[in-house]
Write a protein that holds these residues in place. Sequence first.
Motif, PDB file in Angstrom:
ATOM      1  N   ALA A 283       5.166   6.835   0.143  1.00 19.38           N
ATOM      2  CA  ALA A 283       4.989   5.609   0.082  1.00 19.38           C
ATOM      3  C   ALA A 283       5.470   4.846   1.350  1.00 19.38           C
TER       4      ALA A 283
ATOM      5  N   GLY B 288       3.592   5.834   4.502  1.00 20.47           N
ATOM      6  CA  GLY B 288       2.487   4.894   4.720  1.00 20.47           C
ATOM      7  C   GLY B 288       2.634   3.277   4.941  1.00 20.47           C
ATOM      8  N   TYR B 289       3.763   2.781   4.633  1.00 16.45           N
ATOM      9  CA  TYR B 289       4.105   1.449   4.689  1.00 16.45           C
ATOM     10  C   TYR B 289       3.714   0.976   6.090  1.00 16.45           C
TER      11      TYR B 289
ATOM     12  N   GLY C  56      -2.186  -1.968  -4.841  1.00  9.61           N
ATOM     13  CA  GLY C  56      -2.522  -1.343  -3.546  1.00  9.61           C
ATOM     14  C   GLY C  56      -1.400  -0.328  -3.377  1.00  9.61           C
ATOM     15  N   ARG C  57      -1.382   0.266  -2.143  1.00 11.84           N
ATOM     16  CA  ARG C  57      -0.652   1.508  -1.990  1.00 11.84           C
ATOM     17  C   ARG C  57       0.756   1.194  -2.598  1.00 11.84           C
TER      18      ARG C  57
ATOM     19  N   ARG D 114       0.730   1.015  -6.530  1.00  8.03           N
ATOM     20  CA  ARG D 114       0.588   2.204  -7.116  1.00  8.03           C
ATOM     21  C   ARG D 114       1.644   3.312  -6.984  1.00  8.03           C
TER      22      ARG D 114
END
Lengths: 204, 204
Positions: free
Chosen positions: A88, A91-92, B83-84, B87
């Motif tokens: 995560a 991807g942030y 969102g990412r 989640r």
Amino acid sequence: MVSRLPLYLRALKQLLTDGLDVASSQSLGRRLHMTPAQIRKDLGYFGRFGKQGRGYDIPYLINELEQILGLNQEWPVALVGVGRLGRAILGYPGFNPEGFSIRAAFDSSPSVVGQNLGGIEVQSIKNMEDILRNEGIRIAVVAVPAAQTQAVIDQLVNAGVQAILNYSPTSPQAPREVKVRNVDPVMALQSMTYFLRSVPVPPR
Amino acid sequence: MVSRLPLYLRALKQLLTDGLDVASSQSLGRRLHMTPAQIRKDLGYFGRFGKQGRGYDIPYLINELEQILGLNQEWPVALVGVGRLGRAILGYPGFNPEGFSIRAAFDSSPSVVGQNLGGIEVQSIKNMEDILRNEGIRIAVVAVPAAQTQAVIDQLVNAGVQAILNYSPTSPQAPREVKVRNVDPVMALQSMTYFLRSVPVPPR
DNA sequence: CGTTGTGAACGGCTTCACAGCT
DNA sequence: AGCTGTGAAGCCGTTCACAACG
């Protein structure tokens, strides 16, 4: 105090995109729930950035704050731990625009080492120290299980890392000259339930 | 101060699983990089939990701290924004063992509403206020884009939510009686680069 | 003896208040 | 008139130091 400077910087950037070009300590204070005096004192510690009768020129002050905080350059960052949380973080999108770029990712599990995640190949933690030194990386983000956190931080310190952002619910030890910040959402929640106890349930 | 109680609680639980049953303010202080006096003062504010000459009985103190913090119950929590980041929060296993249980998730995007994520069906944010009221949810985690944060928080306040954990890089406004805590990794990094600037690059 | 609980001393951060500048 | 920069004052959290106690 230094830890509030990023807060001012963020508010100023927001005001700039809102189309303003001057801010007073009062307008900033309203926005950030702080007294104007606090803001003037904080800024005054680093220089004289304001104009009496007018306030602070926003683009100018943004630039000054970025200089002070060392954000006029891009900092390469290493991520340690590529589990659910680590992915995560990879991807942030919020780090890059603020001066940070994740340049290396490490994990101990053979099942993720070698994977390419968001343009970065996950490397074995065994090679971490050499790579960090070679790349001159001074900042690391740690997202490994609590039990491994201290060992990882020891390795990072050993590799010359000087600033660590720790996501695990621990109080890791590091030399005084190495800065450590903890991100701990559970503790944040737990410190709020205290107040909920002493307050009536909201009306339905 | 209250915000340190969760820290003590966590350290005590760790000591307990390590097999100890008594802790002194000194041993705790070493572990947490704090002065023993600080710990005694903090605890002394809420009661007299220690035994002179011995220290604090760990299981007893854990129980007392959980009472004080209201962690002897499970708190239902709502998540807003799937969102990412949302989640990742849904999948994070660290909340449940500490007294929190995510019971509802909301989003505005039709593409996620209706999805079942980790046993929770994502619901439309339009129905949020009613659902929160019906479920008696007093705690919310907000993981929506910065631009929507204030509006979401206004809705949450309106629905009777009294504690908010905000993951977006904003300084949202809320009534004084509503507690807000921000999780802000970028600001944590930015406050460390200041120190890196004034320190030599580590030896290679 | 070791350790707590706590008044007293300390120190540092915050706010006040105003002179000075625009 | 409006706002900054800044000494002075005030306040609050931390540390000291020790009596009390097991």
